[in-house]
Write an enzyme that holds these catalytic residues in place. Structure first.
Site, short mmCIF file in Angstrom:
data_model
loop_
_atom_site.label_atom_id
_atom_site.label_comp_id
_atom_site.label_asym_id
_atom_site.label_seq_id
_atom_site.Cartn_x
_atom_site.Cartn_y
_atom_site.Cartn_z
N GLU A 83 47.87 61.63 82.85
CA GLU A 83 46.73 61.83 83.73
C GLU A 83 45.66 60.75 83.47
O GLU A 83 45.21 60.54 82.35
CB GLU A 83 46.13 63.21 83.50
CG GLU A 83 44.81 63.48 84.22
CD GLU A 83 44.97 63.55 85.72
OE1 GLU A 83 44.23 62.84 86.43
OE2 GLU A 83 45.83 64.31 86.19
N SER A 139 46.36 61.99 91.73
CA SER A 139 47.58 62.37 91.02
C SER A 139 48.78 62.52 91.95
O SER A 139 49.89 62.09 91.63
CB SER A 139 47.35 63.68 90.26
OG SER A 139 46.39 63.51 89.25
N HIS A 197 41.22 64.86 81.56
CA HIS A 197 40.69 65.24 82.87
C HIS A 197 39.33 65.90 82.65
O HIS A 197 39.15 66.71 81.75
CB HIS A 197 41.63 66.22 83.57
CG HIS A 197 41.43 66.33 85.05
ND1 HIS A 197 40.23 66.73 85.61
CD2 HIS A 197 42.26 66.06 86.09
CE1 HIS A 197 40.33 66.72 86.91
NE2 HIS A 197 41.56 66.31 87.24
N ASP A 207 49.45 58.21 86.25
CA ASP A 207 49.45 58.51 87.69
C ASP A 207 48.45 57.61 88.42
O ASP A 207 48.69 57.17 89.54
CB ASP A 207 49.15 59.99 87.95
CG ASP A 207 47.84 60.47 87.33
OD1 ASP A 207 47.18 59.70 86.60
OD2 ASP A 207 47.47 61.64 87.58
N HIS A 208 47.33 57.29 87.74
CA HIS A 208 46.28 56.43 88.31
C HIS A 208 45.25 56.18 87.22
O HIS A 208 45.37 56.71 86.10
CB HIS A 208 45.62 57.09 89.53
CG HIS A 208 45.04 58.44 89.24
ND1 HIS A 208 43.79 58.64 88.69
CD2 HIS A 208 45.56 59.69 89.40
CE1 HIS A 208 43.57 59.93 88.53
NE2 HIS A 208 44.63 60.60 88.96
#
Length: 636
Positions: free
Chosen positions: A264, A299, A417, A472-473
């Site tokens: 993440e 995501s 996150h 994911d990014h």
């Protein structure tokens, strides 16, 4: 004006920035036009003398509700900009579907602003109700005939305000984009208008790429056949024009297990800052991607690129769209057909972002989420900790290995996150930042990853398992570039089994990972993917695809500096250079026709494949696959 003052440093880089305020007034007239349209259209009915009392009550309610919406959206804007560096857009709508996660994030990460916004909303409701009931704002109309005579004139003015132009197409947010800075462009329109336009676009997602320009289906098929690294393959299924046979580059008696660890929000910058020592250590033991780029900033965009090899579009990710919930290609689908146990392992609620529906409909036979952890060590707003997640994954792989089952597993982390809730005494906190910060969250996620990889290497399943660690990014995308290319730069690592250390220095995309993994694992199959098998003998494609909100960019690293072509909705394509080493985007100019056409084909192709439901391997290919295997066995 307040937002212009808050971001004055970026605003003042625009030579004629005061004109942006006038542009903003023009954009506001569109919103006012929409607010006036409904009461205006029903006015001839409700202005009839028997219904005038109802007309008055309706206008009072309409005034309160419509203005409250405007005020609320502006109150919520500063916190949204702080997170996403742009006004509220489609993400503002999508995340309303997940109140638990969103409220938890707001309460733990933006508590002060949340309370201030709620207080502002309550006060605004009270003031608007008083205003609506004031005699000074009550409608004055003594004669019905006079109202009907002026009514057509008001309708015409309202339509002009909504269109804001006499051109063929009405104005939209892209019409007001005057700079290369996405934030500055968004500041000139209101948040209500931005969200309203996002809602409109979500109703027309199947043809979302048409806003860049239309490409004929036959031209798209011809474009696929002309892709340089697919020159030696055939496309035997006319209804599925991208499906082709990929022969594995590694000849294996028993294909390897495949594990994807989707990290993440792990941008390449965290690795460069030394916040991921475990990832840095393990990068010496496998294929390390030095120039890997994400396809998007969310995501689900990373999931569709890594797991499905699907190119980005300006629409929502296919993980969320209706036509891709079944009969849509994923690695799980192709591997399940070859006898693999396929699993998704997550620490949060698997229904978030529609993941459970997409995965179960497209090849994943097992879903493990927050409800499947009996006694987790730590639980945050977003689910169990990364350590709990990896312990569960390690437990599953040992079980499957002992049962002699080949497996494919997608592990999706969540500790990095916001609001960055972490277990205590696991890492040495970064000095000078709060404990609950992105820097410490990255360190913890890296610590958990390193522990797992060491566990895996000491296990009996390591020697026949291929691991991909990829982000994911990045965590936040911001900056004054039309496309902040450097914020798409992510780490990627393939290791395990017999993989030898190697540095891949050319530009690669997330969509290249799926065909590469299959090939390295020794899996030959029919695939619809358009990414490149980076383990094949063909020259590296050296390109990436970037989707930033409604803007698409094609990054071509075949020259130094790299070239970039940018497509915008209903606007001319732009081109520039991108210095990979300095991470500097050059001045944007009108794009050459050939480069614009190439970028448009890449942008239009995935939307067409989705709309026509052609991104799938037909069942007829299974018989052909078995025949190929029999021929190969006979040859041996």
């Amino acid at each position: 004006m307040a937002l212009f003052a808050a971001y004055a440093e970026r605003i003042q880089q625009i030579p004629d920035w005061p004109l942006l305020l006038l542009t903003g007034v023009r954009a506001d007239l569109i919103v006012i036009g929409y607010m006036l349209a409904i009461p205006l259209l029903i006015a001839p009915l409700l202005l009839l003398p028997p219904l005038r009392s109802l007309w008055q009550r309706f206008l009072q309610a309409w005034l309160v509700v419509s203005l409250l919406l405007l005020f609320f959206m502006e109150a919520a804007t500063p916190a949204f900009i702080a997170q996403y560096d742009v006004r509220p857009n489609r993400l503002f709508i999508e995340y309303l579907l997940y109140p638990r996660e969103v409220l938890g994030t707001l309460w733990n990460g933006f508590r002060g602003w949340l309370l201030l916004t709620l207080l502002f909303t309550v006060v605004t409701v009270w003031l608007l109700r008083r205003l609506a009931r004031s005699q000074r704002v009550q409608p004055k109309c003594t004669r019905y005939s006079a109202a009907i005579l002026v009514w057509p004139f008001l309708v015409v003015l309202t339509v002009i305000a909504i269109r804001s132009t006499f051109d063929h197409r009405p104005a939209n947010p892209a019409f007001f984009a005057r700079t290369g800075d996405a934030l500055v462009n968004s500041l000139t329109i209101s948040s209500a208008y931005s969200v309203e336009f996002a809602l409109y676009n979500m109703q027309h997602e199947a043809s979302a790429s048409d806003q860049y320009g239309k490409v004929d289906a036959d031209d798209l098929k011809a474009f696929v056949a002309d892709i340089d690294y697919l020159q030696e393959v055939q496309f035997p299924y006319p209804e599925y024009p991208t499906v082709h046979w990929q022969q594995a580059s590694r000849d294996r008696t028993q294909p390897l297990n495949i594990v994807i660890i989707l990290q993440e929000s792990l941008g390449f910058g965290f690795y460069e800052r030394g916040l991921t020592p475990e990832l840095a250590r393990w990068s010496e033991e496998g294929w390390w991607f030095e120039q890997l780029y994400a396809t998007g900033t969310r995501s689900v965009r990373g999931i569709e690129a890594v797991v499905a090899g699907f190119l980005p579009t300006p629409a929502r990710s296919t993980v969320k769209l209706s036509l891709s919930q079944r009969n849509f290609f994923t690695l799980a689908d192709v591997l399940q057909r070859q006898g693999y146990q396929t699993e998704f392992i997550y620490g949060g609620e698997s229904h978030f972002d529609n993941m459970r529906s997409f995965f179960t409909g497209n090849g994943f036979s097992s879903i493990i989420d927050e409800n499947d952890y009996s006694a987790p060590q730590f639980v945050s707003t977003w689910g169990v900790s990364d350590e709990d997640l990896f312990n569960k994954a390690h437990e599953r792989y040992n079980e499957l290995h002992q049962q002699q089952k080949a497996f494919f597993s997608l592990v999706f982390t969540s500790s990095n996150h916001e609001p960055f809730e972490l277990p205590q005494n696991k890492i040495t906190p970064v000095s000078g930042v709060p404990l609950q910060s992105v820097e410490n969250a990255v360190k913890y996620a890296d610590y958990a990853l390193g522990n797992f990889l060491q566990q895996a290497k000491n296990s009996s399943y390591w020697d026949n398992t291929l691991f991909l660690v990829v982000a994911d990014h990045d965590n936040r995308v911001y900056g004054d570039a039309l496309v902040p290319v450097d914020k798409f730069h992510i780490p990627g690592l393939i290791l395990g089994a017999d993989i030898k250390p190697q540095r891949l220095r050319t530009i690669a995309s997330q969509v290249d990972l799926a065909p590469t993994l299959l090939s390295l694992a020794g899996v030959s199959a029919y695939l619809p993917t358009l990414g490149q098998d980076l383990s094949a003998e063909t020259a590296p494609a050296n390109r990436a695809f970037l989707q930033f909100n409604q803007t698409f960019a094609y990054l071509d690293g075949s020259t130094q500096p790299a070239k970039i072509t940018v497509l915008r909705p209903d606007a001319e394509p732009l081109a520039s250079t991108y210095d990979v080493a300095q991470r500097q985007l050059g001045e944007l100019q009108p794009a050459p026709a050939e480069e614009a056409a190439q970028a448009l084909a890449w942008a239009a192709l995935p939307s067409w494949l989705y709309r026509e439901q052609r991104y799938f391997v037909p069942l007829a290919a299974e018989d052909a696959t078995n025949q190929r295997k029999e021929v190969a066995s006979s040859a041996e």
